[in-house]
Structure formats: C-alpha cells, structure tokens
Design an enzyme around this catalytic site. Structure first.
Site, PDB file in Angstrom:
ATOM      1  N   ASN A  87      35.683  42.082  36.863  1.00  0.00           N
ATOM      2  CA  ASN A  87      36.713  41.135  36.452  1.00  0.00           C
ATOM      3  C   ASN A  87      38.010  41.267  37.241  1.00  0.00           C
ATOM      4  OD1 ASN A  87      38.383  39.496  34.315  1.00  0.00           O
ATOM      5  ND2 ASN A  87      39.351  41.525  34.404  1.00  0.00           N
ATOM      6  N   TYR A 154      41.923  33.400  48.248  1.00  0.00           N
ATOM      7  CA  TYR A 154      41.301  33.348  46.914  1.00  0.00           C
ATOM      8  C   TYR A 154      39.992  32.535  46.936  1.00  0.00           C
ATOM      9  CZ  TYR A 154      41.279  33.260  41.774  1.00  0.00           C
ATOM     10  OH  TYR A 154      40.960  33.427  40.441  1.00  0.00           O
ATOM     11  N   LYS A 158      36.323  34.409  46.314  1.00  0.00           N
ATOM     12  CA  LYS A 158      35.485  34.006  45.166  1.00  0.00           C
ATOM     13  C   LYS A 158      34.177  33.352  45.631  1.00  0.00           C
ATOM     14  CE  LYS A 158      38.173  35.489  41.816  1.00  0.00           C
ATOM     15  NZ  LYS A 158      37.804  36.667  41.009  1.00  0.00           N
ATOM     16  N   VAL A 189      43.138  30.155  32.459  1.00  0.00           N
ATOM     17  CA  VAL A 189      43.336  31.039  31.298  1.00  0.00           C
ATOM     18  C   VAL A 189      44.774  31.575  31.273  1.00  0.00           C
ATOM     19  CG1 VAL A 189      42.322  32.968  30.015  1.00  0.00           C
ATOM     20  CG2 VAL A 189      40.915  31.740  31.702  1.00  0.00           C
ATOM     21  N   THR A 191      47.061  34.013  31.303  1.00  0.00           N
ATOM     22  CA  THR A 191      47.157  35.444  31.617  1.00  0.00           C
ATOM     23  C   THR A 191      48.332  35.659  32.581  1.00  0.00           C
ATOM     24  OG1 THR A 191      45.840  35.333  33.628  1.00  0.00           O
ATOM     25  CG2 THR A 191      44.615  35.609  31.556  1.00  0.00           C
TER      26      THR A 191
HETATM   27  N1  LIG Z   1      43.643  33.362  34.665  1.00  0.00           N
HETATM   28  C1  LIG Z   1      42.963  32.368  35.205  1.00  0.00           C
HETATM   29  O1  LIG Z   1      43.325  31.186  35.031  1.00  0.00           O
HETATM   30  C2  LIG Z   1      41.726  32.642  36.013  1.00  0.00           C
HETATM   31  C3  LIG Z   1      40.997  31.537  36.463  1.00  0.00           C
HETATM   32  C4  LIG Z   1      39.845  31.773  37.219  1.00  0.00           C
HETATM   33  C5  LIG Z   1      39.445  33.058  37.490  1.00  0.00           C
HETATM   34  N2  LIG Z   1      40.199  34.121  37.048  1.00  0.00           N
HETATM   35  C6  LIG Z   1      39.737  35.450  37.380  1.00  0.00           C
HETATM   36  O2  LIG Z   1      39.696  36.256  36.227  1.00  0.00           O
HETATM   37  C7  LIG Z   1      39.872  37.626  36.562  1.00  0.00           C
HETATM   38  C8  LIG Z   1      40.936  38.252  35.663  1.00  0.00           C
HETATM   39  O3  LIG Z   1      42.167  37.593  35.937  1.00  0.00           O
HETATM   40  P1  LIG Z   1      43.368  37.515  34.884  1.00  0.00           P
HETATM   41  O4  LIG Z   1      43.795  36.104  34.857  1.00  0.00           O
HETATM   42  O5  LIG Z   1      43.016  38.204  33.629  1.00  0.00           O
HETATM   43  O6  LIG Z   1      44.479  38.310  35.719  1.00  0.00           O
HETATM   44  P2  LIG Z   1      45.501  39.477  35.374  1.00  0.00           P
HETATM   45  O7  LIG Z   1      46.003  39.399  33.995  1.00  0.00           O
HETATM   46  O8  LIG Z   1      46.472  39.458  36.517  1.00  0.00           O
HETATM   47  O9  LIG Z   1      44.594  40.789  35.462  1.00  0.00           O
HETATM   48  C9  LIG Z   1      44.098  41.271  36.679  1.00  0.00           C
HETATM   49  C10 LIG Z   1      43.520  42.647  36.450  1.00  0.00           C
HETATM   50  O10 LIG Z   1      43.029  43.112  37.716  1.00  0.00           O
HETATM   51  C11 LIG Z   1      43.489  44.429  37.924  1.00  0.00           C
HETATM   52  N3  LIG Z   1      43.684  44.737  39.341  1.00  0.00           N
HETATM   53  C12 LIG Z   1      44.352  44.029  40.271  1.00  0.00           C
HETATM   54  N4  LIG Z   1      44.411  44.693  41.424  1.00  0.00           N
HETATM   55  C13 LIG Z   1      43.756  45.874  41.222  1.00  0.00           C
HETATM   56  C14 LIG Z   1      43.479  47.014  42.020  1.00  0.00           C
HETATM   57  N5  LIG Z   1      43.925  47.113  43.301  1.00  0.00           N
HETATM   58  N6  LIG Z   1      42.788  48.042  41.482  1.00  0.00           N
HETATM   59  C15 LIG Z   1      42.365  47.988  40.195  1.00  0.00           C
HETATM   60  N7  LIG Z   1      42.582  46.940  39.390  1.00  0.00           N
HETATM   61  C16 LIG Z   1      43.282  45.890  39.896  1.00  0.00           C
HETATM   62  C17 LIG Z   1      44.835  44.488  37.210  1.00  0.00           C
HETATM   63  O11 LIG Z   1      45.122  45.839  36.871  1.00  0.00           O
HETATM   64  P3  LIG Z   1      46.265  46.757  37.531  1.00  0.00           P
HETATM   65  O12 LIG Z   1      47.346  45.858  38.037  1.00  0.00           O
HETATM   66  O13 LIG Z   1      46.668  47.677  36.428  1.00  0.00           O
HETATM   67  O14 LIG Z   1      45.551  47.499  38.625  1.00  0.00           O
HETATM   68  C18 LIG Z   1      44.568  43.657  35.973  1.00  0.00           C
HETATM   69  O15 LIG Z   1      44.050  44.475  34.946  1.00  0.00           O
HETATM   70  C19 LIG Z   1      40.235  37.641  38.051  1.00  0.00           C
HETATM   71  O16 LIG Z   1      39.107  37.970  38.805  1.00  0.00           O
HETATM   72  C20 LIG Z   1      40.651  36.209  38.317  1.00  0.00           C
HETATM   73  O17 LIG Z   1      40.471  35.840  39.670  1.00  0.00           O
HETATM   74  C21 LIG Z   1      41.326  33.934  36.323  1.00  0.00           C
END
Ligand SMILES: NC(=O)c1ccc[n+]([C@@H]2O[C@H](COP(=O)([O-])OP(=O)(O)OC[C@H]3O[C@@H](n4cnc5c(N)ncnc54)[C@H](OP(=O)(O)O)[C@@H]3O)[C@@H](O)[C@H]2O)c1
Length: 250
Positions: A87, A154, A158, A189, A191
């Site tokens: 994730n 991005y 993906k 989402v 976030t």
């Molecule tokens: N939110 C959306 O609208 C959306 C839409 C499509 C897809 N997604 C996908 O959903 C997934 C989760 O995204 P989210 O929206 O929940 O984002 P988020 O709240 O920014 O969370 C991202 C997570 O990834 C971790 N991360 C980032 N860089 C890292 C690293 N170098 N090492 C270890 N962990 C790392 C962060 O932890 P730390 O910073 O503590 O390391 C955090 O826990 C992602 O793959 C994103 O591309 C999100």
C-alpha cells in the site's frame, strides 16, 4: 489464524487497513518510516499480535532483512492464510517532465515500484513451503491506465505495479499452492496524500481543480470504507489472480 504484512501504515488507507485488522485480532506486520502509536496502543489494549517495522522502503537491502525477520514470526502450525498488502506510496514529484528533481524521481520509483517488487519476490520465496492461502494486494491507481499531466512518475510507477500483478499471476499458474495477486485502484480517498496534492500548483498539475472540487463537494471516499472493502477481497477467489480492479465499480 491470518497473517498480514501491510506497508504504509502510518497514515491514510494503510492505517485504516491495519486498524481494522488489529480490531479483528489478526496478526499484523506494519511497515512505514514513522511509527503509528495509535495502532501500537490499540494492539496493546486488545492484546493482539502486532509487529511494527520502521523502515524506509527506498532501502532495498533493509526490505530483504526485514522480510527474513518477519517470516521467523509466522507459525506454520496456526497460519491459515498470509497476505502482503503493498500500500505504501508517494505521489511526488508532481511536475511536468523537464522540471522534475532527479532525487525525488528516483525515490518515487524505489518506493512505488522497486519496493513492491522486492517485497513480492521475498513473500513468494519465503511463503512457498506454506500450504495455505497466499495473497498479494497491490494498491494501484486509475493513473496506471490514464496519463495525467504532471504525473509522469506516478502514472508510470502504478502502470508498472499493474504489470507486476499480471506477470506474477501468470507465473503462479504452475504452482500447487499459488500466490493469488491482484491490483486495486481505490478511487479518490480522503488521506494526507490528497491534501498534499491539493497544495501543488496548477502549473505543475493542470488537473488540480478537479481534485479540489471533489474534496469541496464531499465526494472523496473514506479510508475506513476503502479498507473494509480491500480486506473483504483479500482472501477468497474474487477478484481472480492477475485482475486489476477499480474499487468504486467492483
Ligand atoms: N488517496 C488517494 O486518493 C489514492 C488514490 C489512488 C491510489 N492511492 C494509493 O493508495 C496508497 C496509500 O495512499 P494514501 O492516500 O493512504 O497516502 P498517505 O496517507 O500519504 O500514506 C502513504 C503511506 O506510505 C508510506 N510511505 C511513503 N514513503 C515511504 C517510504 N519511503 N518508506 C516506507 N513507507 C513510506 C507513508 O509512511 P511514512 O511517511 O511514515 O514512511 C504512509 O504510511 C498509495 O499507494 C497511493 O498511491 C491513493
């Protein structure tokens, strides 16, 4: 007993997934750079098995070490299923090609694509003796299928993740106890990643206004709802291995 390895559990979708898994009393291995004290506290209150790894997923060698350690904690006598949920992800750098910073570009590919590939490779290798359900869920994005200006990193990472899903699925067809693998585009989402995106400039990311409007009109999906749906699909037969699904329509 089900075991789950979840990356990116310090915020957003990953935190919501881990939170629900802990409440359901599964054994959970969390990975992110920042520790999530809400999750460790919850697991302590509920007396459940939680292992928290503070790990930078840009560090390939550390991923291998940590996966070796994680598998020493998996008890084959009680395990009925094991899942890896890839994730963790970053959206930056957001800007048109020609304006991108090389360090952030390289870091992006390491976190969004190289790390899931290494994790999947280790997972498949180390889980191979286990005669139980095994699943890899890759959290992808609609950006894997559609080019957005400003998102060359991005969209590419993906798209690569989706091809990893499809390739591992065909490789696993020959196995007696195969790993089932699928990609999930979760929708838009609410976030911290979306918040970061809304703070970029329209010059760097021309579709910005659409994301601002989705937020303003309350149309973002909630992490808890997304997490619940992803968990419900993790074990079972649907979606099929190799599938790339959109959570909003599946
Ligand atoms: N939110 C959306 O609208 C959306 C839409 C499509 C897809 N997604 C996908 O959903 C997934 C989760 O995204 P989210 O929206 O929940 O984002 P988020 O709240 O920014 O969370 C991202 C997570 O990834 C971790 N991360 C980032 N860089 C890292 C690293 N170098 N090492 C270890 N962990 C790392 C962060 O932890 P730390 O910073 O503590 O390391 C955090 O826990 C992602 O793959 C994103 O591309 C999100």
């Amino acid at each position: 007993m089900k075991y789950y390895i979840v990356t990116g559990t310090s915020s957003g979708i990953g935190e919501a997934i881990a939170n629900k898994l802990i409440q359901e009393k599964h054994k959970v291995f969390c990975i992110s750079r920042r520790i999530n004290n809400r999750l460790t506290q919850l697991a302590s209150n509920l007396h459940t098995g939680l292992w928290y790894y503070q790990l930078n997923l840009a560090d390939s060698q550390e991923i291998v070490h940590k996966m070796r350690e994680i598998f020493t904690f998996i008890d084959p006598e009680i395990a009925t299923g094991i899942a890896l949920i890839n994730n963790a992800g970053v959206v930056s750098p957001v800007a048109p090609s020609g304006k991108l910073d090389t360090y952030f570009l390289e870091n992006h590919i390491k976190v969004n694509l190289t790390a899931p590939m290494i994790l999947a490779n280790e997972f498949i290798r180390r889980a191979s003796p286990l005669k139980i359900e095994k699943t890899i869920v890759n959290i992808s994005s609609g950006a894997a299928q559609n080019p957005y200006p400003g998102w060359s990193a991005y969209c590419s990472s993906k798209a690569g993740l989706d091809m990893l899903t499809r390739t591992i699925a065909v490789e696993q067809q020959r196995e007696t106890w195969p790993v089932r693998i699928f990609s999930v585009a979760p929708g838009v989402v609410d976030t911290p990643m979306q918040k970061t995106l809304r703070q970029t400039s329209e010059d760097d990311f021309p579709p910005l206004e659409r994301f601002i409007q989705l937020h303003k009109s309350g149309k973002l999906s909630q992490p808890d709802d997304v997490a619940e749906k992803i968990i419900s699909l993790t074990f079972g037969s649907s979606p099929a291995s190799g599938d790339i699904i959109d959570l909003r329509t599946f």
